[in-house]
Motif scaffolding. Structure first.
Motif, short mmCIF file in Angstrom:
data_model
loop_
_atom_site.label_atom_id
_atom_site.label_comp_id
_atom_site.label_asym_id
_atom_site.label_seq_id
_atom_site.Cartn_x
_atom_site.Cartn_y
_atom_site.Cartn_z
N ARG A 167 -2.50 -10.48 5.30
CA ARG A 167 -3.08 -10.65 6.63
C ARG A 167 -1.96 -11.02 7.59
NH1 ARG A 167 -7.41 -13.00 3.46
NH2 ARG A 167 -9.23 -11.63 3.59
N SER A 168 -1.61 -10.06 8.43
CA SER A 168 -0.65 -10.29 9.50
C SER A 168 -1.46 -10.31 10.80
CB SER A 168 0.41 -9.18 9.50
OG SER A 168 1.30 -9.32 10.56
N THR A 169 -1.09 -9.54 11.79
CA THR A 169 -1.92 -9.43 12.98
C THR A 169 -3.20 -8.67 12.69
OG1 THR A 169 -0.62 -7.49 13.60
CG2 THR A 169 0.03 -9.60 14.57
N ARG A 170 -3.21 -7.91 11.58
CA ARG A 170 -4.42 -7.25 11.10
C ARG A 170 -4.30 -7.15 9.58
NH1 ARG A 170 -0.97 -2.94 12.40
NH2 ARG A 170 -1.19 -1.04 11.12
N PRO A 171 -5.41 -7.06 8.86
CA PRO A 171 -5.32 -6.97 7.40
C PRO A 171 -4.76 -5.61 6.97
CG PRO A 171 -7.60 -6.75 8.10
CD PRO A 171 -6.81 -7.12 9.32
N LEU A 172 -3.84 -5.66 6.04
CA LEU A 172 -3.23 -4.45 5.50
C LEU A 172 -3.22 -4.52 3.98
CD1 LEU A 172 -0.13 -4.15 7.86
CD2 LEU A 172 -2.14 -2.67 7.89
N LEU A 173 -3.29 -3.35 3.38
CA LEU A 173 -3.23 -3.25 1.93
C LEU A 173 -1.89 -2.65 1.54
CD1 LEU A 173 -5.32 -3.84 -0.35
CD2 LEU A 173 -5.70 -1.36 -0.43
N LEU A 174 -1.09 -3.41 0.81
CA LEU A 174 0.17 -2.91 0.28
C LEU A 174 -0.10 -2.36 -1.12
CD1 LEU A 174 2.59 -5.84 1.24
CD2 LEU A 174 1.69 -4.00 2.68
N ARG A 175 -0.05 -1.06 -1.26
CA ARG A 175 -0.30 -0.43 -2.57
C ARG A 175 1.02 -0.23 -3.28
NH1 ARG A 175 -4.88 3.65 -2.59
NH2 ARG A 175 -5.93 1.64 -2.88
N VAL A 176 1.27 -1.07 -4.27
CA VAL A 176 2.50 -1.03 -5.05
C VAL A 176 2.33 0.02 -6.14
CG1 VAL A 176 4.10 -2.33 -6.49
CG2 VAL A 176 2.95 -3.46 -4.56
N HIS A 177 3.03 1.13 -6.01
CA HIS A 177 2.93 2.22 -6.99
C HIS A 177 3.62 1.79 -8.28
CE1 HIS A 177 2.07 5.58 -3.85
NE2 HIS A 177 1.73 4.40 -3.36
N ARG A 178 2.89 1.81 -9.37
CA ARG A 178 3.41 1.35 -10.65
C ARG A 178 3.96 2.50 -11.49
NH1 ARG A 178 4.01 -4.12 -11.48
NH2 ARG A 178 2.21 -5.29 -10.78
N VAL A 179 3.33 3.65 -11.43
CA VAL A 179 3.81 4.84 -12.13
C VAL A 179 4.41 5.76 -11.07
CG1 VAL A 179 3.21 6.79 -13.60
CG2 VAL A 179 2.03 4.60 -13.89
N LEU A 180 5.73 5.92 -11.13
CA LEU A 180 6.45 6.65 -10.09
C LEU A 180 6.48 8.14 -10.37
CD1 LEU A 180 9.50 4.24 -9.66
CD2 LEU A 180 7.43 4.34 -8.25
N THR A 181 6.35 8.92 -9.30
CA THR A 181 6.48 10.37 -9.41
C THR A 181 7.44 10.85 -8.32
OG1 THR A 181 4.55 10.68 -7.98
CG2 THR A 181 4.18 10.69 -10.35
N PRO A 182 8.20 11.90 -8.59
CA PRO A 182 9.13 12.40 -7.58
C PRO A 182 8.39 12.96 -6.38
CG PRO A 182 9.66 13.24 -9.77
CD PRO A 182 8.32 12.61 -9.86
N GLY A 183 9.03 12.83 -5.20
CA GLY A 183 8.51 13.46 -4.00
C GLY A 183 7.63 12.54 -3.18
N GLY A 184 6.97 13.12 -2.18
CA GLY A 184 6.09 12.36 -1.30
C GLY A 184 6.83 11.28 -0.54
N THR A 185 8.04 11.56 -0.10
CA THR A 185 8.90 10.50 0.45
C THR A 185 8.47 10.01 1.83
OG1 THR A 185 10.40 12.22 1.28
CG2 THR A 185 10.91 11.25 -0.84
#
Length: 218
Positions: A167-185
């Motif tokens: 919760r900063s100035t608005r609520p945000l969801l930080l999605r920590v990617h656990r299984v990495l895949t190439p691309g989508g930078t």
């Protein structure tokens, strides 16, 4: 910048991870014992100089195809109150002594600095080199005036990821990617992202998304 000691660890970080990984809801292995190697990552600095923070890429080569896991660690000189559920294990550091190693998505220091990386208030540091930044880490967050966050408001598992509500100035969801895949930078249609590189099976440098930012309901 934090000092990276060239010393012994007992057990090693990968030895700590081997029994911990298969118990995680985002584990993608086939049930065999992971065969782990470190293939990339970066660090963040604690402004107070107390907590070590590392974002490791650990590659499991036990199956038909390698799987690249993103594991944010924190290293502490004493237990983190109320975080027994996030403890990966303890190790003996050749210089600093006993260290408590945590899944960093539950550690308020790491989450605060991760948000600071997204907002440009701090920079990523090299994983294994003293006094060096890591220019391969790219971070972006849309908008301005986000302020700071005190740590995670909630942490929940998601498929191949861990969701950290802040919760900063608005609520945000930080999605920590656990299984990495190439691309989508570019992080796709999100509010922001962090991408970085790791070393692929043939020694090639591979880039992928380590974290994406999404709008969240309060």
């Amino acid at each position: 910048m934090a000092v990276i000691h060239q010393t012994t660890l007992s057990p090693t970080k990968l030895e700590l991870l081997a029994p911990w990984l298969p118990a995680q809801p985002w584990y993608a292995g086939d049930g065999t014992t992971p065969d782990l190697s470190k293939s990339g990552g970066f660090r963040l600095d604690d402004p107070e100089g107390e907590v070590g923070m590392e974002f490791m890429v650990a590659t499991d080569s036990s199956g038909a195809e390698p799987i690249h896991y993103h594991v944010p660690f924190t290293y502490r000189g004493a237990p983190l109150p109320g975080a027994d559920h996030a403890l990966i294990g303890t190790l003996e550091h050749g210089v600093l002594g006993k260290r408590w190693v945590y899944d960093g998505t539950h550690d308020p220091v790491l989450v605060a600095q991760l948000f600071a990386l997204l907002t440009g208030e701090t920079e990523a540091h090299a994983q294994s080199v003293n006094d060096a930044l890591d220019p391969t880490v790219h971070a972006r967050l849309t908008g301005t005036g986000h302020g700071t966050v005190p740590g995670p408001a909630a942490v929940t598992p998601a498929p191949a990821a861990t969701d950290v509500l802040v919760r900063s100035t608005r609520p945000l969801l930080l999605r920590v990617h656990r299984v990495l895949t190439p691309g989508g930078t570019d992080g796709g249609a999100t509010q922001g992202h962090i991408s970085a590189t790791w070393t692929g099976p043939a020694g090639e440098q591979t880039r992928g998304v380590f974290l994406t930012v999404h709008e969240a309901s309060d």
